[in-house]
Scaffold this active site. Structure first.
Site, PDB file in Angstrom:
ATOM      1  N   GLY A   8       0.284  -7.691   3.933  1.00  0.00           N
ATOM      2  CA  GLY A   8       1.498  -6.915   4.162  1.00  0.00           C
ATOM      3  C   GLY A   8       1.326  -5.453   3.796  1.00  0.00           C
ATOM      4  O   GLY A   8       2.237  -4.646   3.977  1.00  0.00           O
TER       5      GLY A   8
ATOM      6  N   GLN B 193       2.937   1.684  -0.238  1.00  0.00           N
ATOM      7  CA  GLN B 193       2.249   1.098  -1.391  1.00  0.00           C
ATOM      8  C   GLN B 193       2.641   1.796  -2.693  1.00  0.00           C
ATOM      9  O   GLN B 193       2.910   1.150  -3.700  1.00  0.00           O
ATOM     10  CB  GLN B 193       0.728   1.201  -1.212  1.00  0.00           C
ATOM     11  CG  GLN B 193       0.165   0.183  -0.244  1.00  0.00           C
ATOM     12  CD  GLN B 193       0.426  -1.233  -0.704  1.00  0.00           C
ATOM     13  OE1 GLN B 193      -0.010  -1.649  -1.767  1.00  0.00           O
ATOM     14  NE2 GLN B 193       1.177  -1.985   0.073  1.00  0.00           N
TER      15      GLN B 193
ATOM     16  N   GLU C 242      -2.282  -0.562  -6.630  1.00  0.00           N
ATOM     17  CA  GLU C 242      -1.758  -0.887  -7.946  1.00  0.00           C
ATOM     18  C   GLU C 242      -1.326   0.313  -8.775  1.00  0.00           C
ATOM     19  O   GLU C 242      -0.475   0.188  -9.666  1.00  0.00           O
ATOM     20  CB  GLU C 242      -2.810  -1.721  -8.709  1.00  0.00           C
ATOM     21  CG  GLU C 242      -2.842  -3.127  -8.154  1.00  0.00           C
ATOM     22  CD  GLU C 242      -4.143  -3.846  -8.413  1.00  0.00           C
ATOM     23  OE1 GLU C 242      -4.158  -4.723  -9.272  1.00  0.00           O
ATOM     24  OE2 GLU C 242      -5.146  -3.543  -7.726  1.00  0.00           O
TER      25      GLU C 242
END
Ligand SMILES: Cc1cc2nc3c(=O)[nH]c(=O)nc-3n(C[C@H](O)[C@H](O)[C@H](O)COP(=O)(O)OP(=O)(O)OC[C@H]3O[C@@H](n4cnc5c(N)ncnc54)[C@H](O)[C@@H]3O)c2cc1C
Ligand code: SF4
Lengths: 711, 333
Positions: free
Chosen positions: A480, A608, A675
């Site tokens: 995704g 992200q 991240e």
């Protein structure tokens, strides 16, 4: 099979990379045509699967005495019940989490003790409710305390040194003008991707070489699933064919297969050739599919009066499961963040009779940098130095851990640029200085960091098609994030063609091997292989190859063993409002400024980074899995009681980045962005809450009651 | 699949008969609470009597001997009730309470009666693998020494410390609402504050309704006081979370002193908590920070808190002070 070419990739001539190519799978998704794991029934042989339902233990430790399946089997539609006496034997039971239904031992509450096979999911579910399991329970330990965290693991995730010690921390602290000495805590957290874990499995005779185990799985790595499951069920890796066409998020919880996949494989063997379908429920995820351990970080910082660090000590405590070790690398991020002559880190675990912890977005960095960055805020207050300035003063020349230079260390620019855009300069130095109606207002910041990881074992295949098009194949998974889109762009630039000329194939273990979509390493690892393959292909076959010409290659460069170390950085700024009467907390503004190498696609990158910021905000204010140690399981086991940020909590959240490129790390210049957005964010929020109220919170999540004092 | 009967009666009387005569039957309205309980194994009825299509969907004003009231049928959806023009203009506290509850999708599904009769969100009640006196009388109360953030601080017992989760019901408690109930022997009315009971030694009983009694609607007096009512909810996120504490209030002052006041709290007890002692303390006095705090403390004199719930006392005080001060400020405006 052709041989794999080892190709050292050269930097790309970027054309599509860096542009906002729309998500190539966007139309599939917004029209609902994209199929997720258990919806994937149109393939020959996978239609009409039997349904599975898991039966979970209701004791935390002990032995299954008996499984009485008679009522379940008498129920309409229930075909069989497999337990540790009747399930097929596994050939490899090394991994305690995965070796389910093999013996009577119960290692944690919620462990799988039986599985019901039925014609429908309703029948399977009712069958599971009717299975009577009796136990011989034993006393268990499920409460995590620092005192109980005495076990020293051999290494911490994935393979870092457990402890580090440079200089003389104790002497330096004793001689420091300013010392911060405090403990910081993060709670248990569950990844909770939108799509729960799910698998269709079919065990059947293949066309040529014997048995095939066909899996459609919601996973972050099809090759990882195949190579983990194959030896357990006595098959070769090539006999396990895994696809993951679409995956509704993972956040680390689908990085490795969990016991549910093993159960699906075992059941499929029993029902062969009829397939089975196993959809884990949201509640079951709280016991079976991994989570972030709670952590306590005992921080000691020593500094001179100007805030220059002389000593950094980070002692990290966490818990692991008796049945399988996972050691969160909480203090590893601290080793490379700031300069100080004397530095010490350590990791100790409490080993408990609990579900198995695992990766959750930025394992290690998320809890560890939270602790370090709140401690830095305390140091800024203690020294009377502006928090941004304090960070600037402590930026290392070289990586303190290895002594090597960084490839691309631009934290100062992130701090300065971020502060400028956020309007940091207007901030009063004093905490608790601003009241707006009923709300106390403050701002805070923290640093973010994440290492550049590139995984070994990636190969890509380029095949010329007709009409000047190219098939580019690599067995990675787009969970995704936009990997399909970004790899299309990378392939296009590496081949020197338009993205429309690239037919990308991913998410299938019959394609060349690829590493897990984790560690923010996907784009770097897969993109380097794709670049290498494309460049080798052009070298071999030229720009106008015959259709059918094909070549498989891996990237033969090895930057991680070179002269530099690779880290991304960021600076996160938050504005927080705390209601002076009720303690309610709002975060009207959150902004992150990052240095991540070259951004492959601003649209997917922004999603992200902003997604990471939102998840960080959520961890700051809401997320907490409450384990009841008397029972041993998490009792906030649904999304009504495990709170994640709602839309109304997410206000002005934005991210931007410095233009740049790290071509030493990858031919595309990218480092990885999955991240870093979550790292430091909770610290920025907590630091802002302190600035608003003067109340220093050291444990996540920060909730309204923290600001209310006693009755 | 567990087979169960499903019937859809066409009149309230038929619905009552269908449940009253069958120990294993339950009313089903929007299902947003009950269907979850079916899946979790918390409720295991043999028969569902679907009342959602009964002709109980009217919202209308009526003149009665108690003055003008708004009659709200049992099946009126939370979303519709919140948006109803009379509710918005004459009962703003009710509208706000409804909108503070759940999510847009759930409010479209949830009915008035279902909302009143929704069951506690206590995590142990919803987890059939743990002891819970409410779910399984005599098995013990896991919440007493367990996860207690949402536990009651007023009127609890050693057998159960659960709270009632509804926002709407708290506003209704403040607004002197009556509940209209149809039983096998005919219709009765009661104040909504008599509907929910405290747990005592029978925590399995949420309400004073007998099995088979159907809530057909509620009646809310349309008073001047109600027209200035409001609702304030404090929760762990900005939306889509149950109340830690909540305040439904209305106040009218004259010459700086309270003429009339209504105050009810959510998130503190097994029932929506009408704070009559606090109302009494406020009457005829000023509405200022000290007076309200003292009134709150009078109401909380018998509060019993645990480590997990001590925060509720200052939070209630803060929310109540803020709410009443803002109402009085609004009077001048
Ligand atoms: C995730 C989530 C969040 C939520 N958040 C909130 C919140 O913040 N605030 C809030 O107030 N609520 C909240 N709710 C609860 C929601 O308001 C209730 O589920 C809803 O109001 C129940 O109405 P229903 O019509 O769906 O009832 P149902 O589920 O159909 O029934 C509920 C109960 O009422 C009984 N019943 C229904 N109608 C009648 C009748 N006419 N007479 C007698 N008995 C009857 C049923 O037998 C059942 O026991 C939330 C729910 C969920 C799932
Ligand atoms: S508080 Fe009530 S509902 Fe919760 S566990 Fe105890 S008895 Fe059950």
């Amino acid at each position: 099979m052709t041989d794999t070419v080892e190709q050292v990739p050269v930097p790309l001539d970027v054309r599509s990379v860096g542009t906002r190519l729309a998500r190539v799978d966007g139309p599939e998704k917004v029209t609902g045509r994209a199929r997720y794991a258990v919806e994937h029934r149109d393939e020959e042989g996978l239609g009409d699967p039997l349904s599975l339902w898991l039966v979970q233990s209701t004791v935390a430790k002990g032995e299954v005495e008996a499984v009485d399946a008679s009522a379940a089997l008498a129920h309409d539609g229930v075909l069989r019940v497999l337990d540790h006496t009747s399930a097929p034997r596994l050939e490899d039971t090394e991994d305690g989490e995965l070796a389910v239904l093999q013996d009577a031992r119960v290692h944690f509450r919620g462990q799988i003790v039986a599985v019901v096979v039925a014609e429908t999911s309703e029948a399977a579910r009712e069958g599971a409710a009717l299975v009577e399991v009796s136990y011989r329970a034993e006393p268990h330990a499920a409460a995590f305390t620092v005192e109980g965290a005495t076990y020293r693991p051999d290494s911490v995730n994935p393979a870092f040194e457990t402890d580090s010690d440079d200089g003389d921390v104790d002497a330096a602290l004793a001689g420091s003008a300013v010392v911060v000495d405090a403990s910081y805590g993060t709670p248990y957290e569950h990844n909770n991707p939108m799509e729960p874990h799910a698998t269709i499995a079919r065990w059947h005779e293949g066309d040529d070489d014997g048995v095939v185990l066909r899996l459609v799985d919601s996973t972050q790595g099809v090759h990882g699933v195949a190579s983990t499951i194959a030896p357990m069920v006595g098959l070769g890796k090539d006999q396990v064919h895994v696809t993951a066409p679409y995956v509704g998020g993972g956040f680390g919880s689908k990085g490795l297969p969990h016991a549910n996949v093993v159960v699906a494989a075992l059941a499929a063997r029993e029902t062969s050739p009829r397939p089975v379908s196993l959809a884990v429920t949201r509640q079951q995820m709280f016991a079976l599919t991994g989570y972030r351990t709670a952590t306590v970080s005992r921080m000691r910082l020593g500094a001179d009066r100007d805030g220059r660090l002389t000593a950094i000590e980070h002692r990290a405590y966490a818990q692991s499961a008796a049945v399988k070790e996972f050691a969160e690398q909480t203090a590893v991020g601290t080793r490379s963040l700031y300069a100080a002559a004397n530095r010490r880190t350590s990791h100790r675990l409490a080993v408990l009779d609990v579900a198995v912890p695992s990766w959750m977005r930025a394992p290690g960095e998320m809890p560890g940098i939270f602790a370090h960055e709140v401690a830095m805020d305390e140091l800024a207050v203690a020294c009377g130095v502006d928090p941004v300035e304090l960070r600037v003063r402590n930026i290392p020349e070289r990586d303190p851990e290895t002594g090597k230079p960084f490839s691309d260390h631009r934290l100062v620019e992130c701090l300065r640029e971020g502060a400028e855009r956020f309007g940091w300069a207007d901030r009063p130095a004093q905490a608790g200085a601003t009241l707006d109606g009923e709300w106390r207002v403050g701002t805070g910041m923290a640093v973010s960091t994440y290492p550049g990881y590139r995984m070994p074992g990636n190969e890509a295949r380029v095949t010329a098609l007709d009409g000047g098009r190219f098939e580019v194949a690599i067995g990675c998974v787009d969970i995704g994030t936009g990997a399909r889109t970004v790899l299309t762009q990378i392939a296009a630039d590496a081949l020197g063609v338009d993205p429309a000329a690239v037919v990308l194939r991913v998410a299938d273990s019959s394609l060349p091997p690829a590493s897990v979509a984790g560690g923010s390493s996907g784009t770097a690892s897969w993109g380097s292989a794709v670049s290498a393959a494309a460049q080798a292909f052009l070298h071999e076959h030229g720009r106008t190859p015959d259709p059918g010409a094909s070549l498989t290659a891996s990237a033969a460069d090895d930057p991680l063993n070179g002269d530099h170390v690779f880290h991304s950085h960021g600076a996160v700024f938050a504005e927080v409002r705390v209601h002076r009467r009720t303690g309610e907390i709002r975060v009207p503004r959150l902004f992150g400024m990052y240095s991540v190498g070259r951004v492959m696609n601003p649209t997917t990158a922004r999603s992200q980074l902003v997604g990471g910021l939102v998840m960080g905000l959520s961890s700051a204010l809401h997320e907490e899995s409450v384990r009841d140690p008397r029972f041993g399981h998490v009792v906030t086991q649904d999304l009504a009681t495990y709170h994640v940020a709602s839309h109304a909590d997410v206000l002005d959240v934005d991210a931007d980045w410095l233009e740049g490129s790290d071509e030493e790390f990858t031919p595309m210049g990218a480092r990885g962005i999955g991240e870093i957005g979550i790292v430091g964010t909770a610290a920025a929020v907590i630091n802002a809450a302190y600035h608003a109220t003067g109340v220093r919170v050291r444990d996540l999540p920060v909730t309204a009651d923290r600001f209310l004092g006693e009755g | 699949m567990r087979a169960l009967d499903y019937v859809r009666p066409s009149t309230p009387e038929e619905a009552v008969a269908a449940v009253a005569g069958d120990e294993d039957a339950m009313f089903l309205a929007g299902g947003s609470n009950l269907v979850d309980h079916l899946k979790l194994g918390v409720a295991r009825p043999g028969r569902l009597v679907d009342v959602s299509r009964l002709p109980l969907d009217e919202v209308a004003t009526h003149d009665t001997d108690r003055g003008t009231v708004l009659r709200v049928g049992a099946t009126v959806r939370n979303a519709d009730l919140a948006a109803h023009p009379v509710v918005r203009s004459r009962l703003p506290g009710l509208s706000r309470a409804l909108l503070a509850g759940a999510s847009g999708q759930i409010r479209q599904q949830a009915s008035t009666a279902g909302n009143l009769l929704q069951r506690t969100r206590c995590v142990y009640f919803q987890d059939v693998t743990t002891p819970c006196n409410k779910r399984e009388p005599g098995s013990g109360c896991s919440a007493l020494e367990g996860y207690g953030r949402y536990n009651a601080v007023l009127g609890a017992s050693e057998h159960c410390v659960a709270t009632h989760p509804s926002d709407m019901a708290v506003a209704m408690a403040a607004l002197d609402t009556s509940v209209v109930v149809l039983g096998p022997d005919g219709e009765r009315r009661m104040p909504s504050t008599d509907l929910h009971r405290l747990p005592g030694d029978e925590p399995q009983r949420d309400t004073t309704l007998a099995h088979g009694e159907l809530v057909t609607g509620v009646e809310i007096p349309l008073t001047d006081l109600a027209a200035v009512s409001t609702y304030r909810k404090v929760r762990d996120r900005a939306s889509y979370a149950f109340a830690l504490v909540s305040v439904a209030a209305a106040v009218r002052t004259a010459g700086g002193v309270v003429e009339d006041v209504r105050l009810a709290w959510g998130g503190v007890a097994h029932a929506p908590w009408r704070a009559r002692r606090a109302e009494e303390a406020l009457r005829c006095g000023p509405v200022d920070e000290q007076a309200v705090a003292a009134a709150v403390d009078a109401e909380l004199a018998e509060a019993e808190t645990s480590e997990a719930t001590t925060y509720k006392v200052p939070m209630l005080r803060g929310a109540t002070v803020e709410t009443l001060l803002a109402l009085v400020e609004g009077e001048d405006a």
